[in-house]
Design a protein around this motif. Structure first.
Motif, short mmCIF file in Angstrom:
data_model
loop_
_atom_site.label_atom_id
_atom_site.label_comp_id
_atom_site.label_asym_id
_atom_site.label_seq_id
_atom_site.Cartn_x
_atom_site.Cartn_y
_atom_site.Cartn_z
N ILE A 334 -7.76 -37.07 -28.78
CA ILE A 334 -6.57 -36.46 -29.39
C ILE A 334 -6.99 -35.14 -30.02
CG2 ILE A 334 -4.80 -36.66 -31.16
CD1 ILE A 334 -4.29 -38.67 -29.03
N GLU A 335 -6.32 -34.06 -29.63
CA GLU A 335 -6.55 -32.76 -30.27
C GLU A 335 -5.39 -32.47 -31.22
OE1 GLU A 335 -7.34 -29.64 -27.52
OE2 GLU A 335 -9.06 -30.66 -26.63
N TRP A 336 -5.72 -31.90 -32.37
CA TRP A 336 -4.76 -31.68 -33.45
C TRP A 336 -4.49 -30.20 -33.66
CZ3 TRP A 336 -2.43 -35.51 -36.37
CH2 TRP A 336 -2.92 -36.81 -36.20
N ASN A 337 -3.26 -29.92 -34.08
CA ASN A 337 -2.93 -28.63 -34.68
C ASN A 337 -3.38 -28.68 -36.13
OD1 ASN A 337 -0.78 -27.26 -36.59
ND2 ASN A 337 -0.85 -26.05 -34.73
N LEU A 338 -4.10 -27.68 -36.57
CA LEU A 338 -4.71 -27.68 -37.89
C LEU A 338 -3.68 -27.83 -39.02
CD1 LEU A 338 -7.35 -27.43 -39.46
CD2 LEU A 338 -7.06 -24.95 -39.44
#
Length: 374
Positions: A334-338
């Motif tokens: 899972i990649e996140w928006n900061l």
């Protein structure tokens, strides 16, 4: 005389129709060249995306339904000294540039004023996860884009998420593993030596931020006890270790392997920790938020806050990408928006500072966070 004239008129009409048909067929195979830059009134186009949203995997080839109407006064084609081309550009959802190259696509023959032509577009998705706008515009080479001449562009919303085949069922991973023979592969490392190297690296990371032999440690997502391997050598009798995981088989393995009286293990639900009436100085979530979805993440953070001592520290890592709006991916990653990640942390009544980071993918980094009570 009159009869011959009446016969000639229909023949002329038929001849004209045949010529027009032949011209149309000819133009479809041999485009009329565009020899000079178009004036403003020649750059009016209706660009319609027929499939405005798509969900695709990194590097996947996909086709968008698309059609073009020539609303201008001149013909267009991709032939000649000043060809008209369709330009496809990958932008962020805020219409900012991305590092991915644009693509120029030849028009399907000649498009005359007033004519509407279908033009399916085949594209290859970026190799990076994220939410993107695929901007479609006409351009002349040499010359300006039609947007620069006042024309509207077309957009498609494209979400690039993880491959379906990459998705992971962690319950199944532990249920089918022979942990007595191989206790490392199911939690990531490819070798036993790598498993033990990382066990001591994790201990060093925690010592850097204040871990002491007397510390109380809650290890969420403990797997087969990788952190416990090093902590059983480091923690004193005054210290405490408690590990939880969703894998019942992993917890059973840990109970058999780690016998210290101040070490405990329990199976947890995805968002509930089976601990009450206790507090911990350190709560670790190694490679947990790299696999949990936003609703799961904020609930886990709330549980961690409940169990965190007043001056305690949550040690966690995530994948972060500027190309992601909120999050993207699946259980594999899972990649996140900061900004979205910080909002969720604040929603749980916590605050985070960046401890360290390194490149994970071409447009994403892995970040270690130090999270405390707000």
């Amino acid at each position: 005389m009159a009869a011959s004239q009446s016969l000639a008129n229909p023949l002329k009409l038929v001849g004209r129709a045949v010529k027009q048909s032949l011209r149309s067929v000819y133009r479809s195979f041999v485009p009329l060249p565009v020899r000079e830059p178009l004036p403003a009134d020649g750059c009016r186009a209706g660009l319609e995306v027929l499939t405005p949203t798509r969900v695709v995997s990194p590097g996947e080839s996909f086709t968008l339904g698309f059609r073009i109407r020539n609303c201008g006064t001149r013909h267009w084609s991709s032939a000649g000294q000043a060809p008209v081309l369709l330009r496809a550009r990958w932008l962020t959802t805020k219409k900012q540039p991305t590092p991915f190259p644009e693509r120029l696509i030849a028009l399907p023959g000649t498009i005359l004023p007033g004519q509407l032509k279908p033009m399916p577009i085949t594209m290859t998705a970026p190799q990076s996860l994220g939410q993107f706008l695929l901007e479609l515009d006409l351009v002349q080479n040499p010359g300006k884009s039609f947007a620069e001449m006042g024309n509207r562009v077309g957009y498609a919303d494209i979400q690039v998420t993880g491959h379906v085949t990459d998705n992971i069922d962690y319950y199944q991973v532990f249920a089918t593993a022979d942990l007595e023979r191989d206790y490392w592969t199911s939690v990531g490392p490819s070798t036993e030596a790598e498993y033990h190297r990382l066990a001591w690296k994790k201990l060093d990371q925690l010592k850097e931020v204040g871990l002491k032999p007397s510390s109380r440690v809650l290890d969420l997502g403990c797997g087969t006890g990788q952190l416990a391997v090093s902590l059983q050598e480091f923690l004193s009798e005054q210290g405490e270790y408690f590990g939880t995981d969703i894998g019942a088989e992993a917890i059973d393995y840990c109970k058999r392997k780690f016998k210290r009286p101040n070490f405990g293990f329990a199976v947890n639900e995805m968002t509930k920790i089976p601990v009450a009436g206790r507090q911990f100085d350190f709560i670790t979530l190694f490679s947990v938020f790299t696999h949990t979805y936003p609703d799961e993440t904020v609930l886990l953070l709330a549980e961690a806050k409940r169990l965190l001592a007043p001056n305690g520290l949550i040690f966690a890592d995530t994948f972060v990408s500027p190309l992601v709006d909120r999050f993207s991916g699946n259980r594999y990653a899972i990649e996140w928006n900061l900004e979205h990640l910080h909002r969720l942390i604040a929603l749980a009544g916590l605050k985070a500072t960046k401890h360290e980071s390194w490149k994970w993918q071409e447009n994403a980094e892995r970040v270690i966070w130090l999270i405390r009570h707000a």
